[in-house]
Scaffold this motif. Sequence first.
Motif, PDB file in Angstrom:
ATOM      1  N   GLU A 338       0.806  -1.245   0.525  1.00  0.00           N
ATOM      2  CA  GLU A 338      -0.258  -0.254  -0.258  1.00  0.00           C
ATOM      3  C   GLU A 338       0.916   1.135  -0.079  1.00  0.00           C
ATOM      4  N   ASP A 339       2.776   1.096   0.008  1.00  0.00           N
ATOM      5  CA  ASP A 339       3.737   2.305  -0.325  1.00  0.00           C
ATOM      6  C   ASP A 339       3.025   3.402   1.181  1.00  0.00           C
ATOM      7  N   ILE A 340       3.105   2.173   2.493  1.00  0.00           N
ATOM      8  CA  ILE A 340       2.630   2.799   3.538  1.00  0.00           C
ATOM      9  C   ILE A 340       4.033   2.747   4.275  1.00  0.00           C
ATOM     10  N   SER A 341       5.159   3.775   4.628  1.00  0.00           N
ATOM     11  CA  SER A 341       6.282   3.260   4.572  1.00  0.00           C
ATOM     12  C   SER A 341       6.245   3.695   6.808  1.00  0.00           C
ATOM     13  N   PHE A 342       5.272   4.600   6.627  1.00  0.00           N
ATOM     14  CA  PHE A 342       5.605   5.464   8.150  1.00  0.00           C
ATOM     15  C   PHE A 342       4.201   5.985   8.573  1.00  0.00           C
ATOM     16  N   VAL A 343       4.021   5.837   9.480  1.00  0.00           N
ATOM     17  CA  VAL A 343       2.774   5.873  10.135  1.00  0.00           C
ATOM     18  C   VAL A 343       3.322   7.647  11.346  1.00  0.00           C
ATOM     19  N   TYR A 344       1.883   8.495  11.221  1.00  0.00           N
ATOM     20  CA  TYR A 344       1.527  10.006  11.439  1.00  0.00           C
ATOM     21  C   TYR A 344       0.967   9.543  12.809  1.00  0.00           C
ATOM     22  N   SER A 345       0.954  10.246  13.680  1.00  0.00           N
ATOM     23  CA  SER A 345       0.162  10.927  14.463  1.00  0.00           C
ATOM     24  C   SER A 345      -0.402  12.393  14.537  1.00  0.00           C
ATOM     25  N   TYR A 346      -1.547  12.938  14.941  1.00  0.00           N
ATOM     26  CA  TYR A 346      -2.040  13.831  14.033  1.00  0.00           C
ATOM     27  C   TYR A 346      -3.211  14.544  14.659  1.00  0.00           C
ATOM     28  N   THR A 347      -2.579  16.004  15.000  1.00  0.00           N
ATOM     29  CA  THR A 347      -4.202  16.397  15.600  1.00  0.00           C
ATOM     30  C   THR A 347      -5.135  17.850  13.912  1.00  0.00           C
ATOM     31  N   LEU A 348      -6.405  17.603  14.230  1.00  0.00           N
ATOM     32  CA  LEU A 348      -6.358  18.308  13.307  1.00  0.00           C
ATOM     33  C   LEU A 348      -7.636  19.358  13.733  1.00  0.00           C
ATOM     34  N   SER A 349      -8.263  20.896  13.265  1.00  0.00           N
ATOM     35  CA  SER A 349      -8.373  21.781  13.768  1.00  0.00           C
ATOM     36  C   SER A 349      -9.524  22.247  12.349  1.00  0.00           C
ATOM     37  N   ALA A 350     -10.311  22.513  11.709  1.00  0.00           N
ATOM     38  CA  ALA A 350     -11.296  23.685  10.724  1.00  0.00           C
ATOM     39  C   ALA A 350     -12.314  24.463  11.825  1.00  0.00           C
ATOM     40  N   ILE A 351     -11.613  25.858  11.529  1.00  0.00           N
ATOM     41  CA  ILE A 351     -12.619  26.673  11.896  1.00  0.00           C
ATOM     42  C   ILE A 351     -13.438  27.806  10.846  1.00  0.00           C
ATOM     43  N   ASN A 352     -14.900  27.459  11.048  1.00  0.00           N
ATOM     44  CA  ASN A 352     -15.672  28.130  10.152  1.00  0.00           C
ATOM     45  C   ASN A 352     -16.015  29.813   9.752  1.00  0.00           C
ATOM     46  N   ASN A 353     -14.650  30.310   9.036  1.00  0.00           N
ATOM     47  CA  ASN A 353     -14.067  31.509   9.566  1.00  0.00           C
ATOM     48  C   ASN A 353     -14.669  32.151   8.256  1.00  0.00           C
ATOM     49  N   LYS A 354     -14.802  32.409   7.438  1.00  0.00           N
ATOM     50  CA  LYS A 354     -14.685  32.798   5.749  1.00  0.00           C
ATOM     51  C   LYS A 354     -14.391  33.819   5.574  1.00  0.00           C
ATOM     52  N   CYS A 355     -13.761  34.664   6.741  1.00  0.00           N
ATOM     53  CA  CYS A 355     -13.159  35.800   6.655  1.00  0.00           C
ATOM     54  C   CYS A 355     -11.231  35.228   6.790  1.00  0.00           C
ATOM     55  N   TYR A 356     -10.954  34.229   6.647  1.00  0.00           N
ATOM     56  CA  TYR A 356      -9.637  33.933   7.291  1.00  0.00           C
ATOM     57  C   TYR A 356      -9.005  32.942   6.023  1.00  0.00           C
ATOM     58  N   GLY A 357     -10.150  32.806   4.784  1.00  0.00           N
ATOM     59  CA  GLY A 357      -9.592  32.272   3.586  1.00  0.00           C
ATOM     60  C   GLY A 357      -8.710  31.369   3.331  1.00  0.00           C
ATOM     61  N   ARG A 358      -8.320  31.107   2.551  1.00  0.00           N
ATOM     62  CA  ARG A 358      -7.572  29.681   1.873  1.00  0.00           C
ATOM     63  C   ARG A 358      -6.282  29.376   3.171  1.00  0.00           C
ATOM     64  N   ASP A 359      -6.658  29.556   4.538  1.00  0.00           N
ATOM     65  CA  ASP A 359      -5.498  30.110   5.466  1.00  0.00           C
ATOM     66  C   ASP A 359      -5.501  28.166   5.873  1.00  0.00           C
ATOM     67  N   PHE A 360      -4.134  28.285   5.842  1.00  0.00           N
ATOM     68  CA  PHE A 360      -4.128  26.001   6.162  1.00  0.00           C
ATOM     69  C   PHE A 360      -2.733  26.634   7.252  1.00  0.00           C
ATOM     70  N   THR A 361      -3.034  25.977   8.394  1.00  0.00           N
ATOM     71  CA  THR A 361      -2.013  26.088   9.158  1.00  0.00           C
ATOM     72  C   THR A 361      -0.946  24.605   9.169  1.00  0.00           C
ATOM     73  N   VAL A 362       0.380  24.572   9.458  1.00  0.00           N
ATOM     74  CA  VAL A 362       0.776  23.262   9.567  1.00  0.00           C
ATOM     75  C   VAL A 362       1.638  23.713  10.764  1.00  0.00           C
ATOM     76  N   ILE A 363       1.698  22.470  11.551  1.00  0.00           N
ATOM     77  CA  ILE A 363       2.359  22.591  12.674  1.00  0.00           C
ATOM     78  C   ILE A 363       3.442  21.464  13.057  1.00  0.00           C
ATOM     79  N   GLU A 364       4.830  21.110  12.824  1.00  0.00           N
ATOM     80  CA  GLU A 364       5.221  19.611  12.690  1.00  0.00           C
ATOM     81  C   GLU A 364       5.978  20.260  13.664  1.00  0.00           C
ATOM     82  N   CYS A 365       5.786  18.490  14.655  1.00  0.00           N
ATOM     83  CA  CYS A 365       7.005  18.793  15.954  1.00  0.00           C
ATOM     84  C   CYS A 365       6.759  17.730  15.974  1.00  0.00           C
ATOM     85  N   ASP A 366       7.245  16.170  14.706  1.00  0.00           N
ATOM     86  CA  ASP A 366       7.181  14.994  15.021  1.00  0.00           C
ATOM     87  C   ASP A 366       8.550  14.493  15.838  1.00  0.00           C
ATOM     88  N   ASP A 367       8.753  13.788  16.615  1.00  0.00           N
ATOM     89  CA  ASP A 367       9.836  12.565  17.075  1.00  0.00           C
ATOM     90  C   ASP A 367       9.949  11.839  16.231  1.00  0.00           C
TER      91      ASP A 367
END
Length: 378
Positions: A338-367
């Motif tokens: 299945e071409d899976i060589s890593f497994v990642y844990s994550y959290t994801l938040s989505a906020i319904n406010n149109k004023c943000y437009g196409r705002d996508f923030t990624v925080i990478e802190c994987d150990d």
Amino acid sequence: MNTRLFFNSESIDIDDGYFLRLALSNSGYLDLLSAVPPAADVIGTISSIYEELQEPLKSICDLLLFGKTVCMEKLPEALVESILKIRESGLIALRGNAVSLNNLYLQLVDGLLYFSELPHGRQTLYYGTDSYALACRLGTAPSRNNVLDYCAGPGIQGLLSASHGAHVTAVEVNPLASELSLCNARLNKLDNLFNVINKSIIESETDLKNLRFDFICANPPLLPIPFNLNYPFVGDGGTDGLSIFRQIMNYGIPHLSKNGKIVTLGLSGGSEVGPDIYCLAEQLQMKYQMKFILTILSRVEITPRSLWIQYMADTINMYSLGENTVSCNEVFESYQNEDISFVYSYTLSAINNKCYGRDFTVIECDDKSQPLTQWWIS
């Protein structure tokens, strides 16, 4: 399926939880649980000091934490009385002059009395470290007036929200988990704020039509399982770990009120370049024009000798009951295919406010040094 044959929340009276809590407080049980770090394995932690405990606290732990059958003479009279008050709920079992919990254990989660299933390989009424990890993130929402809890299980996310005054709708496909969550709600006097829809995410749309929520949380089946591996339903998140996540976002986002927020967590398959959740979240963000915040917490490399492969093989074989067992090499090859060589844990938040437009923030802190995935930065 008639869940009343196993759990019956309606048999719990309004003051039963109060008397149970009072008896547990006076016995020292709640003080003991309060001494355990919030994210720790409470059963393992108490096991390590078990021999140092005195009676009747030791017998109380046998009953409420370790799944043992205990003679009622070993328990404080007030605790016996409070237990007998809820005997029709299905939470306890009487055997002559002895009592046990019905494959459950009772813990304290942020001040709530919480029944869930004893940890074992065939769990269906699940509470684990990911459950508490999501509970810790409920406070990231500025408003929790109306809450939707997908994949609610025995109810901890919704119950914690209700304890802060929110009106909660829980969606849970497992009828036993649904009824157990109602038992937990009654014991904590939260049933007037807590409602359960015993359906799948897709089926629940008929009940949720036109409803809006300030906050949606979800702890879905999240394990990345290659399609050819026979893994138990409760944890199977599909090949990339994101099959139920897709349902949560596509069905949940239309139910968000203005400035409403979805918070979920999970595991994602991927490669050394990154997790599959990244591309999927980017597509969802562009589709719905909302603010997305993706936090990558950890990653584990999938190798023939990795702990992840050993864990998956052991769990699959435990469920197979001796039939169609798999080796670690077979599990590893399934991930390779299945071409899976890593497994990642994550959290994801989505906020319904149109004023943000196409705002996508990624925080990478994987150990990258961790042998298994984790839900906090270490």
